[in-house]
Design an enzyme around this catalytic site. Structure first.
Site, PDB file in Angstrom:
ATOM      1  N   LYS A  68      27.979  78.190  26.712  1.00 52.22           N
ATOM      2  CA  LYS A  68      28.055  76.933  25.979  1.00 52.22           C
ATOM      3  C   LYS A  68      29.392  76.278  26.319  1.00 52.22           C
ATOM      4  CE  LYS A  68      28.552  76.690  21.383  1.00 52.22           C
ATOM      5  NZ  LYS A  68      28.686  76.223  20.071  1.00 52.22           N
ATOM      6  N   ASP A 125      40.268  86.101  33.076  1.00 54.08           N
ATOM      7  CA  ASP A 125      40.832  85.488  34.279  1.00 54.08           C
ATOM      8  C   ASP A 125      42.316  85.816  34.465  1.00 54.08           C
ATOM      9  OD1 ASP A 125      38.389  84.429  34.824  1.00 54.08           O
ATOM     10  OD2 ASP A 125      38.974  82.327  34.646  1.00 54.08           O
ATOM     11  N   SER A 137      30.851  79.357  23.112  1.00 60.36           N
ATOM     12  CA  SER A 137      31.822  78.282  22.950  1.00 60.36           C
ATOM     13  C   SER A 137      33.258  78.789  22.887  1.00 60.36           C
ATOM     14  CB  SER A 137      31.459  77.459  21.709  1.00 60.36           C
ATOM     15  OG  SER A 137      32.214  76.290  21.646  1.00 60.36           O
TER      16      SER A 137
END
Length: 432
Positions: free
Chosen positions: A342, A328, A317
């Site tokens: 999740k 990224d 999460s």
């Protein structure tokens, strides 16, 4: 789990098995404006209306939602308990284990959980979407479950001898919770083996951030371990980075292993401490992506020194939001194993009678647009632990983040290489 300033947002359906419910980062919860009069039917309709307005899938998972409303409002309810049962029944038609109703006691527990003050065994569980089995997302470090040897991805097949087959997450939570000092027996399935764990419930005070200043062959580094995204996680992270910056460290290892997640705004605030610019996360609701649903860095990074992040199957999460943003944006190298996967977002709101409702309102994407739900985030460098190594680290937690921890050793190698490649040996942004 995740929180916005308007409501509590929970990424995927994690439930902390304590008398405080949502685990993770800080909670800012706004009560529903619903006006619940002493008519149980009005509560049923209020829940239907919230789902109708907010649910992530405009087709309601191919359910005729208006027909559902007619069915449940044509019934008569003699008391709130009948209404509660009808609401749970109604929500099951969505076949979404993460959209769930909480009675006043369950909702009260959830609000306490997000504060970081826990009572119970110290694990988060969810219902596997495919098998419907109860799965451990992660044990919380230094809790009874952690010390007993419960692991991420363990299946809970019995609670005090009672089978969990077909059991709702909330029902499981009620069975596992209890007074400090009392025992609960969890029967765990791990691979093909079933193991009974007798765990003594306890009152748990969690400080989510631990850090240390360490000397290495290429100079000093900062090691920060973040256990969960609780209400105080961002504050403690800021203090850790600022303190380590005063010691002029050359780089950082951020350990997110076995971090089950927490509140959204906490993961965003912590990401901004490491990122000077770039997107952090975006959410997709039934209307698609818009700039209003994107969170970005704000040129307030506390450091730009080399960073390595440790992740594993228990990183879920909010941990995946943070690690995905750092990966990224090429701000950090991820070392370890695939994260939990999740990626659904829930809004949790209070209803007029003190009960609560968690609604899946969106899914979140990493800055590059990756949908991590069920997939997780792959590390840049994969380092698997053997079962023996993993048990040894859980048996003696003082070895985590030391030369006896193979994943940490690899992270340190990667960091030292990154520091050596820095043109000015890692000159940093001035801490603010």
């Amino acid at each position: 789990m995740v929180i916005t300033k308007r409501s509590l947002v929970v990424g995927a359906t994690a439930v902390v098995l304590t008398t405080v419910a949502v685990t993770g980062a800080g909670l800012h919860l706004s009560q529903s404006q619903a006006f619940f009069q002493e008519s149980p039917k009005e509560l049923v309709d209020e829940v239907w209306q919230i789902i109708d307005r907010q649910y992530v899938d405009a087709t309601f998972n191919q359910v005729d939602w208006r027909s559902v409303r007619n069915e449940y409002l044509n019934r008569e309810y003699s008391d709130k308990e009948e209404a509660y049962e009808a609401i749970r029944e109604m929500l099951k038609t969505l076949d979404d284990p993460y959209t769930r109703f909480m009675d006043p006691e369950e909702f009260k527990n959830m609000q306490i959980d997000t504060s970081g003050e826990l009572t119970g065994v110290g694990i988060q569980i969810a219902q596997d979407e495919d098998t419907k089995k109860l799965v451990v997302i992660s044990p919380i470090e230094d809790t009874p479950a952690f010390k007993a040897g419960i692991l991420a991805k363990d299946l809970i097949v019995k609670i005090d001898g009672q089978s969990t087959e077909g059991m709702d997450v909330n029902d499981a939570v009620q069975l596992i919770r209890g007074k400090p000092g009392t025992d609960v027996i969890l029967t765990i399935q791990r691979d093909e083996e079933e193991i009974d764990y007798t765990i003594t419930r306890a009152r748990i005070e969690i400080h989510p951030v631990r850090y240390s200043y360490r000397s290495t062959p290429t100079g000093e580094i900062g090691y920060i371990r973040l256990n969960q995204f609780s209400a105080i996680a961002a504050q403690e992270m800021r203090e850790a980075i600022k303190e380590l910056e005063t010691k002029d460290v050359n780089g950082y290892i951020l350990d997110l292993r076995s971090n089950p997640g927490g509140l959204l705004y906490s993961s965003i605030e912590i990401a901004r401490m490491w990122l000077d610019k770039g997107k952090i996360v975006s959410t997709v609701n039934r209307d698609g992506i818009s700039k209003a649903h994107e969170e970005i860095a704000r040129n307030r990074a506390l450091t730009d020194k080399p960073l390595v992040v440790l992740v594993d199957g228990g990183s879920a999460s909010a941990s995946e939001i943070l690690s995905g943003a750092l990966q990224d944006n090429e701000r950090a190298t991820l070392v370890g194993t695939q994260t939990f996967g999740k990626g659904l977002v829930q809004s949790v709101r209070g209803l007029g009678d003190g009960s609560g409702l968690a609604v899946t309102i969106a899914k979140y994407l990493t800055p590059s647009g990756r949908d991590i739900n069920k997939e997780g985030i792959p590390p840049d460098i994969v380092i698997e632990l053997t079962e023996e190594q993993r048990k040894e680290l859980q048996k003696d937690r003082t070895k985590i983040g030391t030369p006896d921890d193979p994943q940490y050793v690899k992270a340190l190698d990667v960091l030292n290489q990154a520091i050596a490649e820095q043109p000015n040996n890692g000159a940093s942004v001035q801490a603010r």
